[in-house]
Design a protein around this motif. Sequence first.
Motif, PDB file in Angstrom:
ATOM      1  N   GLY A  50       0.792  -1.215   0.000  1.00  8.50           N
ATOM      2  CA  GLY A  50       0.000   0.000   0.000  1.00  8.50           C
ATOM      3  C   GLY A  50       0.830   1.273   0.000  1.00  8.50           C
ATOM      4  N   SER A  51       0.138   2.387  -0.266  1.00  6.49           N
ATOM      5  CA  SER A  51       0.769   3.705  -0.335  1.00  6.49           C
ATOM      6  C   SER A  51       0.273   4.581   0.810  1.00  6.49           C
ATOM      7  CB  SER A  51       0.439   4.381  -1.672  1.00  6.49           C
ATOM      8  OG  SER A  51       0.824   3.581  -2.756  1.00  6.49           O
ATOM      9  N   PHE A  91      -4.471   7.700  -5.470  1.00  6.78           N
ATOM     10  CA  PHE A  91      -3.876   6.365  -5.440  1.00  6.78           C
ATOM     11  C   PHE A  91      -4.962   5.284  -5.384  1.00  6.78           C
ATOM     12  CE2 PHE A  91       0.448   7.804  -3.509  1.00  6.78           C
ATOM     13  CZ  PHE A  91       0.857   8.202  -4.772  1.00  6.78           C
ATOM     14  N   ARG A 150      -4.442   1.409  -5.905  1.00  5.04           N
ATOM     15  CA  ARG A 150      -3.492   1.210  -4.817  1.00  5.04           C
ATOM     16  C   ARG A 150      -4.236   1.066  -3.485  1.00  5.04           C
ATOM     17  NH1 ARG A 150       0.438  -0.745  -4.834  1.00  5.04           N
ATOM     18  NH2 ARG A 150       1.792   0.597  -3.597  1.00  5.04           N
ATOM     19  N   SER A 151      -3.674   0.302  -2.576  1.00 10.54           N
ATOM     20  CA  SER A 151      -4.241   0.182  -1.239  1.00 10.54           C
ATOM     21  C   SER A 151      -3.907   1.440  -0.445  1.00 10.54           C
ATOM     22  CB  SER A 151      -3.665  -1.052  -0.534  1.00 10.54           C
ATOM     23  OG  SER A 151      -4.158  -1.147   0.784  1.00 10.54           O
ATOM     24  N   ASN A 152      -4.909   2.003   0.187  1.00 10.88           N
ATOM     25  CA  ASN A 152      -4.759   3.280   0.886  1.00 10.88           C
ATOM     26  C   ASN A 152      -4.350   3.071   2.343  1.00 10.88           C
ATOM     27  OD1 ASN A 152      -4.924   5.907   1.785  1.00 10.88           O
ATOM     28  ND2 ASN A 152      -7.151   6.014   1.689  1.00 10.88           N
ATOM     29  N   MET A 166       1.511   6.099 -11.230  1.00 15.18           N
ATOM     30  CA  MET A 166       1.699   6.728  -9.916  1.00 15.18           C
ATOM     31  C   MET A 166       1.952   8.230 -10.065  1.00 15.18           C
ATOM     32  SD  MET A 166       1.363   4.480  -7.451  1.00 15.18           S
ATOM     33  CE  MET A 166       2.283   5.090  -6.031  1.00 15.18           C
ATOM     34  N   SER A 177       3.639   1.458 -14.581  1.00 15.28           N
ATOM     35  CA  SER A 177       3.112   1.678 -13.229  1.00 15.28           C
ATOM     36  C   SER A 177       3.666   2.967 -12.640  1.00 15.28           C
ATOM     37  CB  SER A 177       3.473   0.497 -12.328  1.00 15.28           C
ATOM     38  OG  SER A 177       2.889  -0.698 -12.797  1.00 15.28           O
ATOM     39  N   GLU A 185       4.630  -5.767  -4.959  1.00 13.09           N
ATOM     40  CA  GLU A 185       4.721  -4.308  -5.002  1.00 13.09           C
ATOM     41  C   GLU A 185       6.004  -3.869  -5.704  1.00 13.09           C
ATOM     42  OE1 GLU A 185       3.451  -1.800  -1.838  1.00 13.09           O
ATOM     43  OE2 GLU A 185       1.563  -2.386  -2.760  1.00 13.09           O
ATOM     44  N   THR A 209       5.460   5.451  -1.770  1.00 12.43           N
ATOM     45  CA  THR A 209       4.684   4.939  -2.900  1.00 12.43           C
ATOM     46  C   THR A 209       4.300   3.474  -2.764  1.00 12.43           C
ATOM     47  OG1 THR A 209       6.772   4.549  -4.064  1.00 12.43           O
ATOM     48  CG2 THR A 209       5.605   6.616  -4.534  1.00 12.43           C
ATOM     49  N   GLY A 210       5.090   2.695  -2.044  1.00 13.44           N
ATOM     50  CA  GLY A 210       4.804   1.275  -1.892  1.00 13.44           C
ATOM     51  C   GLY A 210       5.991   0.563  -1.276  1.00 13.44           C
TER      52      GLY A 210
END
Length: 371
Positions: free
Chosen positions: A122-123, A190, A195-197, A241, A237, A228, A220-221
């Motif tokens: 996640g980000s 995101f 993306r996972s928050n 982003m 990707s 990831e 970012t990850g």
Amino acid sequence: MIKGFNIAKNILLCATLLFVTITSAQTNDFGKGLKTVVIDPGHGGKDPGCHGNHSNEKTVTLAIALKLGKFIEEKYPDVKVIYTRKTDVFVELDERAQIANRANADLFICVHANAGPAKAFGSETYVLGLHRTEAQRKIAERENASIEFEEGGGAKYEKLSADAIIARQLQLSVFLDHSINLATKIQEQFVKIGRSNRGVRQAGFLVLYKTTMPSVLIETGFLTNPEEENFLADDASQTKMAKGIFTAFEEYKAEYEGADLSVDATINGVDTTLFGLKEGTIATSKVSYRVQIETSATPLDLDSERFQNMPVWTYEAGGLYKYTVGLFENLDPANKLKNEMRNKGFEHAFVVAFQNGERIKLADATKITEK
């Protein structure tokens, strides 16, 4: 949204810093529009940052940062984009912040990649503050460890104690709300790209501590997660982003600058007709607009000279006290008052919207009122 800040009670320190809140850290032209952005790709050169099986942080962050800068430069040629580095070179943390300070930048955006357990993903986007979890503390320590590559091993840096961070928050509180606003928009973008928050968070990052403008640090990850890592090392990707961050930048820029309405700068004193409607004349279920002029970690006296005898309305969010003037059913008069407030010395005034007693996004508010 960030929950309440765990603020220590140091009365003398707070009193002193509250006095300078509205006058300190105002060396740039932030209130006149967003003109200069500094983009900071984390690490570089002899400092690789964290790494995965086949990639490292300094390479990933540089790729995303350069793409972000290109998006801004192509869409907004009037915005000056400055990079703390454009190649694989080492730049000290203090110098990264000073590049932004010397340029009187309106925004400072740090791009980083994370490390943790193999399953972590996640980000998340950070603003300066006190960490709330052990994991957040470790992230700040890892990013701050770049000073070990500097001559003298970072001896020139002061220790970021809780009191030091609280003092800096108070001193630059006018920028903190803007930082949180941008960070929230980044996380929202995101999510839109899948993306996972992990949310908007706070921690004691040295590079954020040193800057004197709205500043965010984006993790970012996780390069330590193979899935990831593959995502972050992929050119498409990285573009995705960068585009997400850019879209958040666009929203932030548009929301802060608002309409460019002319005002009579020769007004002497406060013209109360500019403040719109009286309290209670708009139903809470309807959208209303106000102009935010001040943010503080502790309550301020509404009768103090700083508010110039204006009718001030207060609300709380993110553990901070926000101070607004005016009450409007439409955006245009709110923008007019915003410009007048900037002329009167509140250089960082901006329009905020409310519905049912809660602050909502300005973009959402205008959609509702335009129906």
